[in-house]
Write a protein that holds these residues in place. Structure first.
Motif, PDB file in Angstrom:
ATOM      1  N   PRO A   1     -49.952 134.325  59.697  1.00 28.62           N
ATOM      2  CA  PRO A   1     -48.698 134.985  60.089  1.00 28.62           C
ATOM      3  C   PRO A   1     -47.996 134.253  61.226  1.00 28.62           C
ATOM      4  CG  PRO A   1     -50.559 136.161  61.016  1.00 28.62           C
ATOM      5  CD  PRO A   1     -51.136 135.085  60.116  1.00 28.62           C
ATOM      6  N   TRP A   2     -46.777 134.644  61.438  1.00 27.38           N
ATOM      7  CA  TRP A   2     -45.905 134.000  62.430  1.00 27.38           C
ATOM      8  C   TRP A   2     -46.540 133.943  63.816  1.00 27.38           C
ATOM      9  CZ3 TRP A   2     -44.298 136.903  66.669  1.00 27.38           C
ATOM     10  CH2 TRP A   2     -44.514 138.294  66.577  1.00 27.38           C
ATOM     11  N   SER A   3     -47.242 135.007  64.201  1.00 24.04           N
ATOM     12  CA  SER A   3     -47.779 135.097  65.565  1.00 24.04           C
ATOM     13  C   SER A   3     -48.919 134.114  65.811  1.00 24.04           C
ATOM     14  CB  SER A   3     -48.272 136.522  65.830  1.00 24.04           C
ATOM     15  OG  SER A   3     -49.264 136.877  64.863  1.00 24.04           O
ATOM     16  N   ARG A   4     -49.544 133.602  64.731  1.00 21.32           N
ATOM     17  CA  ARG A   4     -50.688 132.699  64.897  1.00 21.32           C
ATOM     18  C   ARG A   4     -50.363 131.257  64.518  1.00 21.32           C
ATOM     19  NH1 ARG A   4     -53.953 136.850  61.404  1.00 21.32           N
ATOM     20  NH2 ARG A   4     -53.512 138.694  62.677  1.00 21.32           N
ATOM     21  N   LEU A   5     -49.118 130.987  64.132  1.00 22.59           N
ATOM     22  CA  LEU A   5     -48.740 129.611  63.827  1.00 22.59           C
ATOM     23  C   LEU A   5     -48.838 128.695  65.052  1.00 22.59           C
ATOM     24  CD1 LEU A   5     -45.732 130.081  61.367  1.00 22.59           C
ATOM     25  CD2 LEU A   5     -48.056 129.330  60.825  1.00 22.59           C
ATOM     26  N   PRO A   6     -48.458 129.148  66.260  1.00 25.59           N
ATOM     27  CA  PRO A   6     -48.677 128.287  67.429  1.00 25.59           C
ATOM     28  C   PRO A   6     -50.151 127.956  67.636  1.00 25.59           C
ATOM     29  CG  PRO A   6     -47.093 130.007  67.954  1.00 25.59           C
ATOM     30  CD  PRO A   6     -47.671 130.359  66.614  1.00 25.59           C
TER      31      PRO A   6
ATOM     32  N   VAL B   1     -38.442 132.453  68.935  1.00 25.94           N
ATOM     33  CA  VAL B   1     -38.727 133.802  69.441  1.00 25.94           C
ATOM     34  C   VAL B   1     -37.978 134.854  68.634  1.00 25.94           C
ATOM     35  CG1 VAL B   1     -38.513 135.326  71.453  1.00 25.94           C
ATOM     36  CG2 VAL B   1     -39.195 132.941  71.765  1.00 25.94           C
ATOM     37  N   LEU B   2     -36.798 134.491  68.145  1.00 32.04           N
ATOM     38  CA  LEU B   2     -35.966 135.436  67.400  1.00 32.04           C
ATOM     39  C   LEU B   2     -36.191 135.373  65.899  1.00 32.04           C
ATOM     40  CD1 LEU B   2     -32.609 134.723  69.294  1.00 32.04           C
ATOM     41  CD2 LEU B   2     -34.213 136.608  69.722  1.00 32.04           C
ATOM     42  N   THR B   3     -36.989 134.416  65.435  1.00 26.60           N
ATOM     43  CA  THR B   3     -37.040 134.133  63.999  1.00 26.60           C
ATOM     44  C   THR B   3     -38.468 134.017  63.448  1.00 26.60           C
ATOM     45  OG1 THR B   3     -36.816 131.773  64.486  1.00 26.60           O
ATOM     46  CG2 THR B   3     -34.786 132.975  63.994  1.00 26.60           C
ATOM     47  N   TYR B   4     -39.372 134.763  63.999  1.00 25.84           N
ATOM     48  CA  TYR B   4     -40.746 134.783  63.482  1.00 25.84           C
ATOM     49  C   TYR B   4     -41.358 133.385  63.368  1.00 25.84           C
ATOM     50  CZ  TYR B   4     -40.258 139.741  62.320  1.00 25.84           C
ATOM     51  OH  TYR B   4     -40.088 141.107  62.389  1.00 25.84           O
ATOM     52  N   ASN B   5     -41.052 132.537  64.350  1.00 28.20           N
ATOM     53  CA  ASN B   5     -41.628 131.180  64.391  1.00 28.20           C
ATOM     54  C   ASN B   5     -41.404 130.396  63.098  1.00 28.20           C
ATOM     55  OD1 ASN B   5     -42.673 131.037  67.035  1.00 28.20           O
ATOM     56  ND2 ASN B   5     -44.493 132.204  66.448  1.00 28.20           N
TER      57      ASN B   5
END
Length: 403
Positions: A340-345, A322-326
């Motif tokens: 991007p980080w937000s779509r890696l999950p 959460v603190l490290t852009y996944n």
């Protein structure tokens, strides 16, 4: 189906006295040498084949710029509040460690995201915004992390065919201009190109509990100095803008607010890459912690039994993402650097059968602890290759699965 992409790694010759262990682990006197290409390209192709819709996840994340602005404001606010606080006082040091180091680690990783053209579609906007994000770090850093070409990032929703997750902005780097981070992606583990690898000199002198503790404490300095010792980038206009902007910002802080504000920011950057929970990702990503098992039954001197699979990249799915852009989703990031980080999950869930059986870390704090104290883990525990089975000094579209 579980991913079957592995790296065939040849171990050094075993000792006669204890034939059950490979020499690389037994004597800890050599890296794990691989003679195949890095595994992410092959897995990327397999995922695209199984899930063609994965390319729709590619492209910039608008939220990134707002997070950067918020974290930058937080750091400058803390620096202003501490301008009259003694440097060695508990409030100053605790704020630098708890707030400042976490915030600057976040900014380090925002620059990592921006280096992949994932804040804006325009590459020049990404370069300039990375310089802006660099300001609270205190030292010029962002330009050497960049991608060279300034080709716009096409929309993942356009009707123009996308053969792979990267655009030409990500793979049009010439042989003579190899940005450090993208060369780490393109040439993972390649000796003399991947500056994330510890040098043999580091591994030799830091091969002890005290040596590893020293490395973990000062690892931010190793990552800053090592690339320049491996190979040097040409100085470009964006480097000059980065340096001049940072020096002007630092001078303004000292002149109009006080030297303690800049001390706070630089101390925060140092602690961000030191013995800090979020700094565990530096070690967790590519160091090999588990002893590979030997295949083919009883250990013998036969070459076939000296070839073992060694994972090169490890993910972490815990709360510090959460603190490290996944950045903990590191296998996913190396497989698809343009997501991007937000779509890696979402990538992980979409292609879960490829990631479920890959080794992972459960705690970055435990990673640091084990790295320092486990005598079987150390600076030698990295996979290296000479060329990875393909040309590694140039970026080509074919390298990202476009064939």
């Amino acid at each position: 189906m579980p991913s079957t992409v592995v790296t065939a790694t040849a171990w050094p010759a075993r000792t006669e006295s204890k034939p059950e262990l490979p020499a690389a682990l037994e004597d800890r006197n050599g890296f794990f040498w691989s003679y195949t290409e890095e595994p992410h390209r092959s897995r990327r192709q397999a995922i695209i084949k199984a899930h063609p819709e994965v390319t729709k996840l590619c492209g910039p994340e608008p939220l990134t710029k707002y997070i950067v602005i918020a974290v930058l404001a937080l750091q400058l606010g803390c620096a202003l509040l501490l301008r009259n606080t003694p440097i060695l006082s508990p409030p100053f040091l605790l704020t630098a460690y708890i707030v400042g180091a976490t915030a600057n680690q976040n900014l380090f990783l925002s620059i990592h995201e921006i280096s992949h053209n994932l804040a804006f579609r325009n590459p020049l906007a990404n370069r300039l915004f990375a310089i802006f994000a660099n300001l609270p770090i205190g030292l010029p850093y962002s330009a050497a992390f960049r991608v060279n070409e300034q080709t716009p990032f096409p929309s993942p929703h356009s009707h123009k065919p996308i053969h792979g997750p990267e655009t030409r902005a990500d793979f049009s780097c010439s042989k003579n201009k190899k940005p450090y981070h993208l060369t780490h992606h393109k040439s993972l583990g390649v000796d003399g190109l991947d500056t994330d690898l510890p040098t043999a000199l580091e591994a030799f002198f830091l091969d002890s509990v005290l040596g590893k503790a020293f490395f973990c404490t000062f690892q931010i300095l190793f990552y800053a100095i090592r690339p320049m010792m491996v190979y040097q980038l040409p100085l470009t206009w964006i480097h000059l803008v980065n340096i001049i902007t940072q020096l002007l910002f630092d001078c303004i802080l000292i002149r109009y607010v006080g030297a303690r504000t800049l001390t706070y920011l630089i101390l925060s950057s140092f602690l961000a890459g030191s013995l800090h929970p979020c700094a565990g990702h530096f070690i967790a990503e590519h160091y090999v912690f588990e002893k590979p098992s030997r295949g083919g039954g009883a250990a013998t001197k036969e070459p076939a039994n000296l070839v073992v699979p060694v994972p090169e990249t490890f993910s972490y799915y815990g709360p510090l993402n959460v603190l490290t852009y996944n950045v903990g989703l590191h296998n996913e990031h190396h497989d698809f650097p343009a997501i991007p980080w937000s779509r890696l999950p979402a990538l992980h869930e979409l292609a879960k059968e490829f990631y479920a059986d890959l080794p992972r870390h459960e705690s970055w704090v435990w990673v640091i602890w084990q790295f320092i104290w486990d005598r079987e883990v150390g600076m030698w525990c990295r996979v290296k290759r000479k060329a990875g089975g393909r040309k590694v000094a140039e970026w080509r579209e074919v390298d990202f699965g476009a064939e």
